[in-house]
Design an enzyme around this catalytic site. Sequence first.
Site, PDB file in Angstrom:
ATOM      1  N   LYS A  93     -24.569 -34.583  32.271  1.00 56.05           N
ATOM      2  CA  LYS A  93     -24.789 -33.576  33.313  1.00 56.05           C
ATOM      3  C   LYS A  93     -24.207 -34.155  34.588  1.00 56.05           C
ATOM      4  CE  LYS A  93     -28.237 -31.510  36.269  1.00 56.05           C
ATOM      5  NZ  LYS A  93     -29.653 -31.241  36.578  1.00 56.05           N
ATOM      6  N   GLY A 154     -35.173 -28.099  43.275  1.00 53.24           N
ATOM      7  CA  GLY A 154     -36.560 -28.296  43.690  1.00 53.24           C
ATOM      8  C   GLY A 154     -37.095 -27.253  44.645  1.00 53.24           C
ATOM      9  N   GLY A 182     -33.450 -24.603  40.959  1.00 52.47           N
ATOM     10  CA  GLY A 182     -33.941 -23.531  41.814  1.00 52.47           C
ATOM     11  C   GLY A 182     -35.030 -22.672  41.211  1.00 52.47           C
ATOM     12  N   ASN A 203     -36.917 -28.452  36.118  1.00 50.05           N
ATOM     13  CA  ASN A 203     -37.735 -29.665  36.112  1.00 50.05           C
ATOM     14  C   ASN A 203     -38.942 -29.516  37.034  1.00 50.05           C
ATOM     15  OD1 ASN A 203     -36.909 -33.244  36.241  1.00 50.05           O
ATOM     16  ND2 ASN A 203     -38.884 -32.269  36.300  1.00 50.05           N
ATOM     17  N   THR A 204     -38.654 -29.385  38.339  1.00 43.80           N
ATOM     18  CA  THR A 204     -39.729 -29.390  39.330  1.00 43.80           C
ATOM     19  C   THR A 204     -40.776 -28.299  39.071  1.00 43.80           C
ATOM     20  OG1 THR A 204     -38.072 -30.156  40.906  1.00 43.80           O
ATOM     21  CG2 THR A 204     -40.184 -29.444  41.811  1.00 43.80           C
TER      22      THR A 204
END
Lengths: 254, 64
Positions: A93, A154, A182, A203-204
């Site tokens: 990535k 995030g 996002g 993720n976040t």
Amino acid sequence: MKTFYGTQLPNPLMLGTAQYPSPAILEQAFRDSGAGVATVSLRRESGAGQTFWQMIRELGVLVLPNTAGCHTVKEAVTTAHMAREVFDTKWIKLELIGHTDSLQPDVFQLVEAARILTDDGFEVFPYTTDDLIVGERLLTAGCEVLMPWGAPIGSGRGLNNEYALRAMRAEFPDVPLVIDAGIGLSSHAAHAMELGFDAVLLNTAVARAGDPVVMAKAMMQAVMAGQLAHQADPIEARDMAEPSTPVIGKAFLS
Amino acid sequence: MKIVLNGEPRDVSAETLADLLLECGFSGRVATAVNEDFVPSGLRISQTLNEGDRVEVLAPMQGG
């Protein structure tokens, strides 16, 4: 269904491994959601890395190492080589950060690094913007996947520019497209899939939720629902009402 | 010999990168770079160290 450099994903959820309250919660979030791809990184060895790697291996997921935090082509290319050796995968990535506050990709360096890495035999997953020309340049550089941002990393703002993302989907109908970054809510993830994207990387939104395990499950259900909805050819929105119950045969009762 | 290992100044006796990893107790899966250039694991044994070299030893870590 589209493949990612020849690999079929088990489902459209790619999940990050950072910021969880504990390794146990991270592990549970993967097990309960069934996310098929885990993003990972490389950092200076402090002792915890080997335990983490063992756990990821036991999850049996596909591993996508990142070049997070890299600001130059040289740094990103070197990091990619190190990641290929440690994680034993050609996938990378590719993140090349151009702006400190927005973490917006530096797309000029991104294209350059993508070309170098492709020539070196990597299979590049570029974290990019929703710019069509940049997308084209990345494909010319050898990328077979594009990962446009939904919103800054995030931020949890969802899909900031739906118009641009729709245009990207239309422009590259055969290219696997992943919304990367996002996403805040399951509705954002579903929305991305409804637009016809092939996967969502987040993720976040999961790791920082009050209950990451439950949120991971919500995200999985959302991407599955969005994917089904897209396949089902949804109706167009309209301005005026249209009765769904037949009008013919209605009793005259007034 | 004075080198910088993962950003910290160190005084080491190892003369190759392979020996440095042993001396400093690194084991398991790590990737190495010397002076910002990747050194594949197979080349660590022939990678000699020089005074002031900047060595990075990286390991798997959580990421998004």
